[in-house]
Design a protein around this motif. Structure first.
Motif, mmCIF file in Angstrom:
data_model
loop_
_atom_site.group_PDB
_atom_site.id
_atom_site.type_symbol
_atom_site.label_atom_id
_atom_site.label_comp_id
_atom_site.label_asym_id
_atom_site.label_seq_id
_atom_site.Cartn_x
_atom_site.Cartn_y
_atom_site.Cartn_z
ATOM 1 N N ILE A 31 -10.363 -7.114 -2.381
ATOM 2 C CA ILE A 31 -8.556 -7.335 -1.947
ATOM 3 C C ILE A 31 -8.609 -6.789 -0.414
ATOM 4 N N GLY A 32 -9.049 -5.893 -0.278
ATOM 5 C CA GLY A 32 -8.778 -5.443 0.902
ATOM 6 C C GLY A 32 -8.979 -6.212 1.916
ATOM 7 N N LEU B 131 1.110 -1.286 -0.183
ATOM 8 C CA LEU B 131 0.272 0.282 -0.015
ATOM 9 C C LEU B 131 0.531 0.884 0.373
ATOM 10 N N ALA B 132 1.681 0.893 -0.125
ATOM 11 C CA ALA B 132 3.064 2.894 0.027
ATOM 12 C C ALA B 132 4.000 2.373 -1.213
ATOM 13 N N MET B 133 3.286 2.106 -2.638
ATOM 14 C CA MET B 133 4.090 1.791 -3.790
ATOM 15 C C MET B 133 3.526 2.711 -4.319
ATOM 16 N N PRO B 134 4.492 3.327 -4.749
ATOM 17 C CA PRO B 134 3.713 5.002 -5.820
ATOM 18 C C PRO B 134 2.920 4.981 -6.938
ATOM 19 N N TYR B 135 1.909 6.163 -7.181
ATOM 20 C CA TYR B 135 0.383 5.729 -8.380
ATOM 21 C C TYR B 135 0.241 4.118 -8.012
ATOM 22 N N GLU C 190 -9.087 7.342 -7.069
ATOM 23 C CA GLU C 190 -9.198 7.253 -5.558
ATOM 24 C C GLU C 190 -11.170 6.136 -5.686
ATOM 25 N N ASP C 191 -11.394 6.087 -6.914
ATOM 26 C CA ASP C 191 -12.933 5.365 -6.421
ATOM 27 C C ASP C 191 -11.949 4.028 -6.814
ATOM 28 N N GLN C 192 -11.307 3.447 -7.642
ATOM 29 C CA GLN C 192 -10.687 2.481 -7.721
ATOM 30 C C GLN C 192 -9.835 2.193 -6.403
ATOM 31 N N LYS C 193 -8.967 2.726 -5.492
ATOM 32 C CA LYS C 193 -8.318 3.046 -4.805
ATOM 33 C C LYS C 193 -9.543 2.298 -3.244
ATOM 34 N N TRP C 194 -11.050 2.479 -2.963
ATOM 35 C CA TRP C 194 -11.522 2.677 -2.245
ATOM 36 C C TRP C 194 -12.685 0.686 -2.434
ATOM 37 N N LEU D 221 -0.170 -6.749 -6.551
ATOM 38 C CA LEU D 221 -0.141 -5.661 -7.765
ATOM 39 C C LEU D 221 -0.675 -6.378 -8.870
ATOM 40 N N ASP D 222 -0.684 -7.588 -9.269
ATOM 41 C CA ASP D 222 -1.514 -8.307 -10.160
ATOM 42 C C ASP D 222 -3.020 -8.493 -9.964
ATOM 43 N N ARG D 223 -3.417 -8.806 -8.856
ATOM 44 C CA ARG D 223 -4.407 -8.229 -8.195
ATOM 45 C C ARG D 223 -5.229 -7.129 -8.251
ATOM 46 N N ILE D 224 -4.482 -5.914 -7.970
ATOM 47 C CA ILE D 224 -5.329 -4.038 -7.805
ATOM 48 C C ILE D 224 -4.713 -3.812 -9.366
ATOM 49 N N ASN D 225 -4.327 -4.457 -10.373
ATOM 50 C CA ASN D 225 -4.128 -3.972 -11.772
ATOM 51 C C ASN D 225 -5.177 -4.396 -12.063
ATOM 52 N N ASN D 226 -5.705 -5.991 -12.337
ATOM 53 C CA ASN D 226 -6.958 -6.849 -12.581
ATOM 54 C C ASN D 226 -7.518 -6.184 -11.798
ATOM 55 N N ASN D 227 -8.184 -5.884 -11.435
ATOM 56 C CA ASN D 227 -9.053 -5.160 -10.143
ATOM 57 C C ASN D 227 -9.838 -4.561 -11.773
#
Length: 340
Positions: free
Chosen positions: A141-142, A121-125, A130-134, A334-340
């Motif tokens: 995933i969270g 969660l500290a990785m840049p960009y 914000e919508d994707q983040k939350w 990272l794979d899960r976040i990018n493919n979400n």
């Protein structure tokens, strides 16, 4: 996955010192009646919060407490101790592991000591917006990230907003990575933080937070990075007028339960606590958004220049070496976040 539990011997003295000032650490009980007039026992729990009463995370914690009491028909009452009454973040984490405090709210950065995975969660960009983040943090995933505390005597319940960190400096408006190149930028003492700044062509300068104002004022450093409320409350806006709004990092806060408390809850009550934690997020985020708006208005009125970035692509490309270095460690997430 590395897990770590603080030494019982070392933390007992901390816990005793705090508890001597605050009273008994045991979960309190009292009796009352519910809406139907039936006698019921009330269990009183302690939630530690190191921010002031009116701070967004405290507001979120109080909403969580209200929801738990409401959803359990008063069987559980959570008392929120704001302003660091029960200790600083480090000592509170230790007390939570011992079970002498029931609940707390802590930033995710120090918690990476107990879950290697949470460091993603500290990785840049990291997120597109914000919508994707939350959507991710409040979703599957969270929840899976929160479960990586297993084995550390900590139980993650939900994420709270801590804003987006951006760059500010004393020298010039910064709109591209080329503009920040060569500037001395203060960072926290963290390999990842240093690598991020260096990847942008700036020079990372680890420094204690309390020294930053003077260092900016005297030219020891050219800039720093933080969110709007911190930029304002630290008075850094007085000496570093150029604030680049590019939200390069947005590490959240985490609402936690002690494993001791968690194991004492029924499966039904565990579900209620998780539900209440998630429902409190919207209240906490609204309070954070209001604080950001107030801080932004104040710094502009005091002469700060806000540099809005419409296209983050050059910035994302510039920090690619950071992903090359840490990507394998966080590959699954990272794979899960990018493919979400």
């Amino acid at each position: 996955m590395r897990k770590k539990v603080i030494s019982l011997f070392a933390t007992t003295f901390l816990a005793v010192g705090v508890l001597a000032a605050c009273g008994s650490s045991d979960t309190g009980t009292s009796e009352g009646v519910n809406d139907s007039g039936v006698a019921r026992e009330t269990v009183t729990l302690k939630l530690a919060e190191n921010q002031p009463e009116d701070y967004p995370t405290t507001i979120g914690a109080k909403e969580f407490a209200r929801l738990v009491e409401e959803k359990t028909d008063g069987r559980y009452k959570i008392e929120v101790y704001a302003g660091g009454q029960l200790g600083d973040e480090r000592s509170v984490i230790e007390q939570l592991q011992l079970g002498t405090i029931d609940l707390t709210r802590v930033n995710a950065i120090p918690l990476s000591e107990f879950s290697d995975d949470i460091g993603v969660l500290a990785m840049p960009y990291l997120f597109e917006d914000e919508d994707q983040k939350w959507d991710i943090l409040n979703g599957e995933i969270g929840q899976d990230l929160l479960e990586t505390f297993e084995g550390s005597s900590l139980v993650g319940l939900s994420f709270y907003d801590s804003g987006e960190r951006s760059f500010y400096n004393t020298q010039r408006p910064v709109t591209t990575p080329e503009d920040i190149a060569g500037l001395q930028i203060r960072v926290q003492q963290s390999d990842l933080a240093i690598d991020i700044i260096n990847s942008l062509g700036a020079s990372a300068t680890p420094m204690e937070y309390g020294e930053v104002y003077s260092a900016l004022q005297t030219g020891v450093i050219d800039g720093a990075e933080n969110n709007f409320p911190s930029y304002f409350t630290s008075n850094h806006f007085e000496v570093a007028k150029y604030f680049t709004v590019n939200g390069y990092q947005g590490v959240p806060e985490i609402l936690l339960s002690s494993e001791k408390l968690w194991n004492e809850l029924s499966a039904e009550d565990q579900e209620i606590f998780r539900e209440a934690a998630l429902e409190s997020v919207s209240v906490q985020r609204e309070a954070w958004a209001n604080l950001v708006e107030e801080a932004q208005k104040a710094v502009v009125e005091n002469g700060s220049e806000l540099v809005e970035i419409d296209d983050l692509t050059p910035w994302r490309e510039a920090v690619q070496p950071v992903y090359d270095k840490y990507g394998e460690q966080f590959a699954e997430w990272l794979d899960r976040i990018n493919n979400n």
